[in-house]
Scaffold this active site. Structure first.
Site, PDB file in Angstrom:
ATOM      1  N   ASN A 122       1.314 -29.716  22.013  1.00 16.48           N
ATOM      2  CA  ASN A 122       0.086 -30.097  22.712  1.00 16.48           C
ATOM      3  C   ASN A 122       0.326 -30.030  24.228  1.00 16.48           C
ATOM      4  O   ASN A 122       1.392 -30.415  24.714  1.00 16.48           O
ATOM      5  CB  ASN A 122      -0.261 -31.521  22.248  1.00 16.48           C
ATOM      6  CG  ASN A 122      -1.309 -32.168  23.108  1.00 16.48           C
ATOM      7  OD1 ASN A 122      -0.987 -32.766  24.126  1.00 16.48           O
ATOM      8  ND2 ASN A 122      -2.551 -32.054  22.704  1.00 16.48           N
ATOM      9  N   CYS A 141      -4.117 -28.567  17.548  1.00 18.35           N
ATOM     10  CA  CYS A 141      -4.607 -29.940  17.670  1.00 18.35           C
ATOM     11  C   CYS A 141      -6.057 -29.988  18.170  1.00 18.35           C
ATOM     12  O   CYS A 141      -6.625 -31.079  18.320  1.00 18.35           O
ATOM     13  CB  CYS A 141      -3.704 -30.729  18.607  1.00 18.35           C
ATOM     14  SG  CYS A 141      -3.530 -29.962  20.229  1.00 18.35           S
TER      15      CYS A 141
HETATM   16  C1  LIG Z   1       0.423 -31.531  11.958  1.00 17.24           C
HETATM   17  C2  LIG Z   1       1.477 -31.811  13.002  1.00 17.24           C
HETATM   18  C3  LIG Z   1       1.768 -30.841  13.940  1.00 17.24           C
HETATM   19  C4  LIG Z   1       2.724 -31.089  14.937  1.00 17.24           C
HETATM   20  N1  LIG Z   1       2.970 -30.117  15.852  1.00 17.24           N
HETATM   21  C5  LIG Z   1       3.872 -30.360  16.843  1.00 17.24           C
HETATM   22  C6  LIG Z   1       4.117 -29.379  17.836  1.00 17.24           C
HETATM   23  O1  LIG Z   1       3.552 -28.270  17.833  1.00 17.24           O
HETATM   24  N2  LIG Z   1       5.011 -29.666  18.807  1.00 17.24           N
HETATM   25  C7  LIG Z   1       5.684 -30.874  18.862  1.00 17.24           C
HETATM   26  O2  LIG Z   1       6.467 -31.085  19.785  1.00 17.24           O
HETATM   27  N3  LIG Z   1       5.467 -31.817  17.914  1.00 17.24           N
HETATM   28  C8  LIG Z   1       4.588 -31.590  16.908  1.00 17.24           C
HETATM   29  N4  LIG Z   1       4.379 -32.546  15.949  1.00 17.24           N
HETATM   30  C9  LIG Z   1       5.182 -33.787  15.993  1.00 17.24           C
HETATM   31  C10 LIG Z   1       6.611 -33.541  15.504  1.00 17.24           C
HETATM   32  O3  LIG Z   1       6.589 -33.006  14.189  1.00 17.24           O
HETATM   33  C11 LIG Z   1       7.407 -34.845  15.564  1.00 17.24           C
HETATM   34  O4  LIG Z   1       7.557 -35.234  16.927  1.00 17.24           O
HETATM   35  C12 LIG Z   1       8.772 -34.743  14.906  1.00 17.24           C
HETATM   36  O5  LIG Z   1       9.431 -35.979  15.038  1.00 17.24           O
HETATM   37  C13 LIG Z   1       9.638 -33.646  15.513  1.00 17.24           C
HETATM   38  O6  LIG Z   1      10.916 -33.732  14.940  1.00 17.24           O
HETATM   39  P1  LIG Z   1      12.034 -32.629  15.191  1.00 17.24           P
HETATM   40  O7  LIG Z   1      12.127 -32.382  16.663  1.00 17.24           O
HETATM   41  O8  LIG Z   1      13.276 -33.245  14.649  1.00 17.24           O
HETATM   42  O9  LIG Z   1      11.655 -31.402  14.433  1.00 17.24           O
HETATM   43  C14 LIG Z   1       3.430 -32.314  14.958  1.00 17.24           C
HETATM   44  C15 LIG Z   1       3.161 -33.264  13.967  1.00 17.24           C
HETATM   45  C16 LIG Z   1       2.197 -33.025  13.008  1.00 17.24           C
HETATM   46  C17 LIG Z   1       1.937 -34.073  11.972  1.00 17.24           C
END
Ligand SMILES: Cc1cc2nc3c(=O)[nH]c(=O)nc-3n(C[C@H](O)[C@H](O)[C@H](O)COP(=O)(O)O)c2cc1C
Length: 178
Positions: free
Chosen positions: A121, A155
């Site tokens: 986002n 989003c």
């Molecule tokens: C539907 C959905 C989409 C998401 N898209 C993003 C994204 O594009 N970028 C981001 O930074 N977090 C996004 N998030 C939040 C992350 O999945 C979340 O912060 C997660 O803890 C990231 O963990 P990681 O860095 O270990 O993969 C999203 C969450 C959901 C539920």
């Protein structure tokens, strides 16, 4: 040909990593995918395993087949670590030297060049905390490609934050390896 570690974190853009893994494999590179647990909610490891033709590393606890931890072995052998997509959380972990999972541990352990392709986002990207983390990682030697400055985000917002187009990421990786 290069050994490329493809890190995938938890973003709605995670499915695009499948095309990256497939294209790099077709280029003749050895591709190993390393997913965060959150990334596995967006795309199954099985897809990336098939397209990369290598097992996918998700958990540090999975590494029981060798005396040498798999993530350290991969970190040692890598020519390039590329994170597509890079979430705000994973960028924050990298910037702060946290190692809760194989991907963040590999970032600390490897001396290979690191390329980070963020997707999030636009307000998350613009937040002072994210910008501080990005600035720190650039100082630490990481390379950034993206995010795209225009486009419709999943989003519902329009503007900055999208993952760069897959073909442009592939061009950037190929130039980085040349
Ligand atoms: C539907 C959905 C989409 C998401 N898209 C993003 C994204 O594009 N970028 C981001 O930074 N977090 C996004 N998030 C939040 C992350 O999945 C979340 O912060 C997660 O803890 C990231 O963990 P990681 O860095 O270990 O993969 C999203 C969450 C959901 C539920």
């Amino acid at each position: 040909m290069a050994t490329i570690l493809l890190g995938i974190s938890g973003s709605i853009a995670a499915y695009k990593a499948a095309d990256i893994a497939s294209a790099l494999n077709k280029d003749g590179h050895e591709v190993h995918c390393v997913m965060t647990k959150s990334a596995t909610e967006f795309i199954p490891p099985f897809t990336l395993q098939t397209l990369s033709r290598n097992p996918v590393l998700v958990s540090l606890q999975d590494e029981k087949n060798s005396w040498k931890p798999g993530h350290i072995d991969l970190a040692d052998r890598a020519d390039l670590l590329v994170v597509v997509p890079a979430s705000a959380n994973t960028i924050a972990n990298f910037a702060n030297g946290l190692a809760p999972d194989p991907l963040c541990s590999i970032y600390l352990a490897t001396r290979a060049k690191t390329l980070i392709c963020p997707a999030m986002n636009g307000k998350m990207w613009d937040h002072v905390a994210t910008q501080r983390n990005v600035a720190q990682l650039k100082l630490d030697g990481a390379d950034f490609f993206g995010p795209d400055s225009n486009g419709m985000l999943a989003c519902g917002y329009e503007g900055k934050g999208r993952l760069m187009p897959v073909d442009e990421i592939l061009d950037y990786i190929r130039k980085s390896l040349a």
